[in-house]
Write a protein that holds these residues in place. Structure first.
Motif, PDB file in Angstrom:
ATOM      1  N   THR A  54       6.129  25.039 -30.472  1.00 13.83           N
ATOM      2  CA  THR A  54       6.692  24.169 -29.583  1.00 13.83           C
ATOM      3  C   THR A  54       7.510  25.157 -28.772  1.00 13.83           C
ATOM      4  N   GLY A  57      13.189  23.196 -25.782  1.00 13.86           N
ATOM      5  CA  GLY A  57      13.773  22.437 -24.553  1.00 13.86           C
ATOM      6  C   GLY A  57      15.189  22.416 -24.494  1.00 13.86           C
ATOM      7  N   THR A  74      12.745  21.072 -16.102  1.00 13.94           N
ATOM      8  CA  THR A  74      12.062  19.967 -16.780  1.00 13.94           C
ATOM      9  C   THR A  74      10.673  20.359 -17.422  1.00 13.94           C
ATOM     10  N   SER A  75      10.283  19.530 -18.487  1.00 19.25           N
ATOM     11  CA  SER A  75       9.187  19.743 -19.383  1.00 19.25           C
ATOM     12  C   SER A  75       7.995  20.216 -18.676  1.00 19.25           C
ATOM     13  N   THR A 137       6.786  15.690 -25.174  1.00 13.20           N
ATOM     14  CA  THR A 137       8.049  16.092 -25.386  1.00 13.20           C
ATOM     15  C   THR A 137       8.536  15.347 -26.603  1.00 13.20           C
ATOM     16  N   SER A 154      15.228  18.908 -27.537  1.00 14.32           N
ATOM     17  CA  SER A 154      13.959  18.520 -27.366  1.00 14.32           C
ATOM     18  C   SER A 154      12.921  19.796 -27.203  1.00 14.32           C
ATOM     19  N   ILE A 156       8.961  21.221 -26.522  1.00 21.37           N
ATOM     20  CA  ILE A 156       7.544  20.810 -25.598  1.00 21.37           C
ATOM     21  C   ILE A 156       6.357  21.294 -25.882  1.00 21.37           C
TER      22      ILE A 156
END
Length: 162
Positions: A54, A57, A74-75, A137, A154, A156
């Protein structure tokens, strides 16, 4: 006369040499941001017996000595130009988390910008049933462990539902 200029030049440089070579106790005590203790746990996903990474984030991570917060774009911006992992509709996706969080959730954002929270059963969730491209996310919160590290982060990834 040239010797006097040379000696003056050396005397001028000597303090800079000492400063450049010093190792203060403060420098030795401070962990770097790449230290294992100051970064969130690693999270990977498993789809159809294949492991995928992944993207990291935004996060805030704390230890006894260091607190660090990093804000990412932002994702959806982060995944712009990234190919999605191909998945089947309603396919099971398993999270492999280096350290168990105290709370967690998963959201998907479709190509129109609509976001929906997915049901997370332990560390498994299902891909959407509607075909399309989604930015996923994963967000977790970790309480202090035996190394006194804690925080939230986070992660993503992008998937293409066939």
């Amino acid at each position: 006369m040239n010797n006097l200029k040379y000696i003056t030049f050396l005397i001028f440089l000597f303090p800079f040499f000492l400063i450049g070579c010093s190792n203060s106790e403060y420098e030795l005590e401070m962990p770097t941001s790449s230290s294992k203790l100051t970064t969130p746990p690693k999270v990977e996903i498993e789809i159809d017996n294949e492991i995928y990474p992944t993207f990291q984030g935004s996060y805030c991570w704390n230890t006894d000595k260091v607190s660090e917060c990093v804000d990412m774009v932002t994702s959806t911006e982060m995944m712009d130009g990234i190919k999605g992992i191909k998945v089947s509709r309603n396919e099971k996706i398993t999270l492999h988390i280096e350290r168990k969080p105290s709370s967690q959730n998963v959201t998907v954002t479709d190509s129109s910008g609509q976001t929906e929270q997915l049901k997370l059963d332990k560390d498994t969730f299902s891909a959407p049933i509607v075909r399309g491209t989604y930015v996923v996310t994963y967000y977790g919160v970790w309480e202090k462990d035996n190394r006194n590290s804690s925080g939230d982060s986070s992660y993503i990834f992008k998937m293409e539902v066939k």
